[in-house]
Write a protein that holds these residues in place. Structure first.
Motif, short mmCIF file in Angstrom:
data_model
loop_
_atom_site.label_atom_id
_atom_site.label_comp_id
_atom_site.label_asym_id
_atom_site.label_seq_id
_atom_site.Cartn_x
_atom_site.Cartn_y
_atom_site.Cartn_z
N LEU A 27 3.94 2.06 -8.56
CA LEU A 27 2.74 2.69 -9.11
C LEU A 27 1.87 1.67 -9.84
O LEU A 27 0.65 1.65 -9.70
N LEU A 28 2.56 0.80 -10.60
CA LEU A 28 1.82 -0.24 -11.32
C LEU A 28 1.09 -1.15 -10.33
O LEU A 28 -0.08 -1.46 -10.51
N SER A 29 1.83 -1.55 -9.28
CA SER A 29 1.20 -2.40 -8.27
C SER A 29 0.04 -1.68 -7.62
O SER A 29 -1.02 -2.25 -7.40
N LEU A 30 0.30 -0.38 -7.33
CA LEU A 30 -0.72 0.41 -6.65
C LEU A 30 -2.00 0.48 -7.46
O LEU A 30 -3.09 0.32 -6.93
N ILE A 31 -1.84 0.71 -8.75
CA ILE A 31 -3.03 0.85 -9.59
C ILE A 31 -3.86 -0.42 -9.52
O ILE A 31 -5.07 -0.38 -9.29
N THR A 333 0.63 -2.03 -0.63
CA THR A 333 -0.79 -2.36 -0.70
C THR A 333 -1.63 -1.56 0.30
O THR A 333 -2.79 -1.28 0.02
N VAL A 334 -1.04 -1.22 1.43
CA VAL A 334 -1.80 -0.39 2.38
C VAL A 334 -2.06 0.98 1.77
O VAL A 334 -3.18 1.50 1.83
N VAL A 335 -1.02 1.54 1.14
CA VAL A 335 -1.21 2.84 0.46
C VAL A 335 -2.27 2.67 -0.64
O VAL A 335 -3.19 3.49 -0.77
#
Lengths: 406, 253
Positions: A27-31, A333-335
């Motif tokens: 989630l952190l990466s996603l943000i 990263t795609v998500v």
């Protein structure tokens, strides 16, 4: 082939499992990545809108690509001489089948407003001018082809003019008294939009009406500018030919000058700088997002050494471990990229942002560019792969024997 | 043809500012398909290094190591990994289950590296084997919610899920109480027998060692036959045997 498919599916399944289990980290990466992709896609899309706005503003001033602007002064400066020169221009239009052309006079005239008489800008044009200059209407309509045949003059006014009149309903056929044209009453048929900083009341009037209202002595005093909207690839050739043909019509003492006035005539695209700036800003944001992703991925891979060792002992090849760790980064990263693009679409399509970026609105609002969405996703995938590269290399270098005792 | 064979294997490691340390010294061992072998030894005797060699996780410094007649050092790393994945199952002392994954996901893991029907049917196969070890009702349980015995049963299921020819168990009961340890070993013995897999158990516990067909002792890197393992069962403090050196051991296998 079956083995390869099983390998790819297996690595994706592993990656997805990893992403699911480390929700917090992901989630952190996603943000970080989602914000970066949102910024980048948004910047590209807003750049497109701003580019459209810039082009429309440039079109409004200099005409669309390619607009040939001609100045002409005949040797015979009498009304007859002027008429002959103008007729020669009409002949040129017929010969080259140029249907979008307009004479343009700029000036000003005193106009009766409810509280006072004020000087208002006046541009005298032919009917095609509105299309040629992409005039953006906010109320009513631009001149229609038959309007010059009307007995009563008609005008199209700008927003400040309309507001000064108290924003009357155009369905009631409001009129305005133009003191500078002998107190003629003109019917307002449309209101065009202007930039927010343009507060001077201005109006358009058709050449036919203007000439019928003007004192013949005054009318003889000046020549209009002639504009022609031609295909860009023929512009240069037409420019040369029209220059040559009309030079003969104006006589030895007269002169003719034909030039391109649209933004396309400039050496550089006026939006290049804007586009470069937005791309640089987006790139910096993405770099920061990627760095945070690498940082988190590095910490995580070190925490997972034992797990990697266990997987290796159960038959995971180093290539498979490399691919799986890389895939985790790419899957995340795609998500994130999809989330970022969706955010960017919502953001850019909001009327407030569109209004802000286009400096007061544009007539042809471009849809969210597909190129910006694809660009965002491709960049997210590439960043995911690059960010996954370092942890993947570390994962491959893990010594299985040490790792299972970790 | 032997399943796995070590011939005069030496394993040394380089130590900074010191002479190389010899961990295994001239070890020879042959394990046949379906055979159960135990190796006992004190801490630091080289048991784990021997297990790593048997599991193709490590390579000998000198000597020969072959799996089904094929030289292991001559295999390319990728092939070695695949041969290991298809043929060897590990059971660790500390279970080494993957955190955050359910029992089913842990047992499915080795099948992610398989191909064909085993890969595509991995969840069904994993569920079946968990059922065989008595955990059919705990498929969704995370390792943290399982008892030590249950965790080791999951580890056994994971080691067996690819139907390997060789099971390597490193102190499989080391983290369990005596009763649970015996029960886990009974289960392991049964399943290994049913699968006709070879089982090499490394243990401190003579009682566990006594379950095997053949017994060895590893002392300071030297492997010898432990003749009195069964006799000494339950007396872990005593040396298991003064048996012959490893070369002789090969001769009697």
């Amino acid at each position: 082939m079956g083995g390869f498919l099983a390998g790819v599916v297996g690595a994706c399944a592993e990656a997805w499992q990893e992403v699911r289990i480390h929700k917090g980290r992901v989630l952190l990466s996603l943000i970080g990545v989602a914000v970066a992709v949102c910024a980048l896609s948004g910047a590209v899309a807003m750049s497109a809108i701003a580019q459209q706005a810039t082009i429309e503003q440039a079109d409004s001033a200099g005409g669309r690509a390619a607009t040939l602007t001609m100045s002409m002064q005949p040797s015979d400066s009498t009304a007859t001489g002027r008429q002959q020169a103008t007729q020669a221009w009409f002949d040129v239009l017929d010969r080259y089948e140029i249907s979008y052309a307009s004479r343009v006079f700029w000036g000003s005239s005193r106009v009766q407003f409810p509280d006072s008489v004020q000087e208002a800008g006046m541009t005298v044009v032919d009917q095609p001018y509105g299309e040629m200059h992409r005039t953006r209407m906010v109320e009513g309509s631009w001149f229609q082809p038959g309007d010059s045949a009307r007995l009563a003059p008609v005008v199209v006014i700008n927003t400040p003019f309309w507001e000064s009149l108290g924003s009357p309903d155009l369905a009631t056929h409001p009129t305005v008294t133009i003191d500078g044209l002998g107190g003629a009453k003109a019917v307002i048929i449309g209101v065009y939009g202007t930039s927010s900083w343009d507060t001077w009341p201005s109006m358009f009037m058709l050449t036919g009406h203007f000439e019928s209202l003007l004192d013949p002595v005054q009318a003889a005093g000046s020549m209009p500018q002639y504009e022609m909207w031609v295909p860009p690839d023929l512009a240069r050739e037409l420019q040369t030919r029209i220059q040559a043909e009309l030079s003969g019509a104006v006589g030895a003492q007269g002169f003719v000058s034909v030039d391109r006035s649209d933004w396309g005539a400039q050496m550089d695209d006026p939006t290049t700088i804007l586009r470069v700036i937005t791309m640089v800003i987006g790139g910096i944001i993405l770099l920061l997002g990627a760095l945070s992703l690498v940082n988190i991925a590095l910490v995580t891979v070190r925490q997972r050494i034992r797990e990697i060792g266990i997987r290796r002992s159960f038959g995971a090849t180093s290539g498979r471990v490399f691919f799986a760790v890389m895939m985790e980064s790419v899957v995340a990263t795609v998500v994130a990229g999809i989330v970022g693009v969706i955010l960017a679409v919502l953001l850019v399509q909001s009327p407030m942002v569109s209004e802000l970026v286009s400096f007061g609105g544009i007539s042809d609002v471009p849809p969210f560019p597909a190129s910006a969405a694809v660009f965002g996703l491709v960049v997210a995938t590439v960043v995911g792969a690059l960010a996954g590269l370092i942890p993947a290399i570390i994962a491959v270098r893990v010594k299985v024997i040490d790792a299972i005792r970790y | 043809m032997s399943l796995i064979e070590l011939t005069a294997v030496t394993r040394t490691v380089l130590i900074p500012d010191a002479d190389p340390l010899t961990i295994l010294d001239g070890v020879s061992l042959r394990v046949e398909p379906g055979e159960r072998v135990s190796i006992v030894g004190r801490s630091g005797s080289g048991k784990s290094t021997l297990l790593n060699l048997l599991g193709m996780l490590d390579l000998p410094t000198t000597g020969e190591l072959s799996f089904e007649g094929e030289s292991v050092p001559a295999m390319k790393p990728g092939r070695r990994d695949r041969v290991r994945g298809s043929n060897v199952g590990f059971i660790f002392q500390q279970f080494n289950l993957l955190d955050g994954r359910t029992a089913l996901e842990n047992v499915t893991m080795p099948l992610l590296y398989a191909r064909g029907p085993r890969f595509w049917g991995r969840e069904r196969i994993a569920a079946d084997i968990l059922d065989r070890v008595g955990l059919g009702h705990r498929l969704s349980a995370l390792p943290g919610s399982l008892s030590g015995g249950e965790q080791q049963r999951v580890a056994i299921a994971r080691a067996l899920v690819r139907q390997p020819k060789l099971i390597l168990a490193d102190e499989p009961t080391g983290a369990l109480d005596v009763e649970t340890g015996q029960s886990v070993m009974t289960l392991l013995d049964e399943i290994v027998r049913e699968e006709n897999a070879a089982l090499v158990t490394i243990t401190h516990d003579p009682a566990i060692a006594a379950r095997s067909d053949r017994h060895f002792r590893l002392d300071r890197g030297v492997l010898t036959v432990a003749e009195g393992a069964a006799r000494n069962a339950g007396r872990a403090d005593e040396p298991v045997t003064d048996g012959p050196v490893a070369d002789d051991a090969v001769a009697v296998l």
